[in-house]
Design an enzyme around this catalytic site. Structure first.
Site, PDB file in Angstrom:
ATOM      1  N   ARG A 195      14.045 -27.876  10.594  1.00 49.11           N
ATOM      2  CA  ARG A 195      14.117 -29.000   9.681  1.00 49.11           C
ATOM      3  C   ARG A 195      13.944 -28.489   8.251  1.00 49.11           C
ATOM      4  NH1 ARG A 195      10.077 -33.380  12.596  1.00 49.11           N
ATOM      5  NH2 ARG A 195      11.329 -33.717  14.473  1.00 49.11           N
TER       6      ARG A 195
ATOM      7  N   ASP B 178       8.458   1.391   0.906  1.00 51.93           N
ATOM      8  CA  ASP B 178       7.913   0.347   0.046  1.00 51.93           C
ATOM      9  C   ASP B 178       6.969  -0.577   0.797  1.00 51.93           C
ATOM     10  OD1 ASP B 178       9.316   1.378  -2.027  1.00 51.93           O
ATOM     11  OD2 ASP B 178      10.770  -0.245  -2.198  1.00 51.93           O
ATOM     12  N   GLY B 179       7.242  -0.829   2.070  1.00 55.30           N
ATOM     13  CA  GLY B 179       6.391  -1.716   2.854  1.00 55.30           C
ATOM     14  C   GLY B 179       4.972  -1.189   2.975  1.00 55.30           C
TER      15      GLY B 179
ATOM     16  N   THR C  62      13.267  -7.768  -6.897  1.00 53.34           N
ATOM     17  CA  THR C  62      14.288  -7.011  -6.158  1.00 53.34           C
ATOM     18  C   THR C  62      14.076  -7.077  -4.646  1.00 53.34           C
ATOM     19  OG1 THR C  62      12.971  -4.989  -6.461  1.00 53.34           O
ATOM     20  CG2 THR C  62      14.734  -5.390  -8.039  1.00 53.34           C
TER      21      THR C  62
ATOM     22  N   ASN D  63       4.456  -8.472  -4.417  1.00 56.16           N
ATOM     23  CA  ASN D  63       5.858  -8.897  -4.474  1.00 56.16           C
ATOM     24  C   ASN D  63       6.037 -10.402  -4.606  1.00 56.16           C
ATOM     25  OD1 ASN D  63       7.305  -6.560  -4.572  1.00 56.16           O
ATOM     26  ND2 ASN D  63       8.205  -6.745  -2.548  1.00 56.16           N
TER      27      ASN D  63
END
Length: 244
Positions: A159, A72-73, A189, A148
């Protein structure tokens, strides 16, 4: 239905052991009168000496279809580059990775699926993408087009930051925590799900706002249907960065 495919771009995940598959794919395309065009690193992997090659950024401008071999990447990276190039062309994802939410086609299904695309019989699944612009002191600093999600997160120091989300409707979303995820339905997802956000069907026209580790007893996750624009970012001068 897909339009006529004359030139096919081929992109493989870096380091993928796919030399044999790339060779068969090249032969299959040539036999049908389709020109294979390789991404530069993929050409080296395939040993394609006489094929046209382009960088990942340049490839979408020269092809009618992109085949992605990886996970998917890899598909997400090419979807982002295709949108940045202003091209509206289909992407066929073949799963070589560990996850296959987007790259649904197995390697043994490649040629039957590709046959349907080349013949014009395949259905195209259109997905909503996000165009995000980060501004610094009132001036645009960074612009991304992504499939995405876009993430506003704190800087390197540990912080909290306060993020504000404002939609087209009179609704404010104020949270203190590690950041804020703005996700598409497709991205529901991904990081959104890991942060406790809802899963949304990819066909839903919606944006999701999900805080990251919010400093509150109630995790205020929001879903905006049919919203085309949202303004989000750190409140006041908190150090933050945009990721995609």
């Amino acid at each position: 239905m897909t339009s006529r495919i004359a030139r096919v771009g081929i992109v493989a995940k870096q380091g993928l052991a796919a030399t044999d598959h790339l060779g068969r794919l090249t032969t299959w395309l040539r036999e049908r009168g389709v020109v294979p065009v390789f991404e530069t690193d993929t050409a080296a992997l395939a040993g394609a000496g006489r094929e046209e090659t382009f960088s990942r950024e340049g490839l979408p401008a020269h092809v009618d279809l992109i085949i992605v071999l990886g996970g998917d990447g890899t598909l997400l990276a090419m979807a982002d580059r295709t949108a940045q190039a202003g091209r509206d062309i289909p992407i066929l994802g073949v799963n070589f990775g560990s996850l296959g939410f987007l790259t649904e086609i197995r390697i043994d299904e490649l040629f039957p699926s590709l046959e349907a695309v080349v013949d014009g019989h395949a259905a195209v699944d259109e997905r909503l993408m996000l165009s995000a612009t980060a501004s610094l002191r009132g001036k645009p600093d960074d612009t991304r087009v992504v499939l995405n999600d876009v993430v506003f997160t704190k800087g390197p120091l540990s912080r909290m930051i306060r993020t504000v989300g404002v939609g087209e409707r009179p609704l404010r979303h104020l949270r203190a925590g590690d950041g804020l995820i703005i996700a598409s339905a497709t991205g529901s997802t991904a990081y959104n799900l890991a942060a406790g956000g809802p899963i949304v069907h990819p066909s839903v026209d919606a944006l999701l706002l999900t805080p990251i580790a919010p400093h509150t007893l109630t995790n205020g996750r929001l879903s905006f249907q049919e919203m085309r624009k949202s303004k989000c970012g750190p409140k006041r001068r908190a150090a933050a960065k945009m990721c995609s």
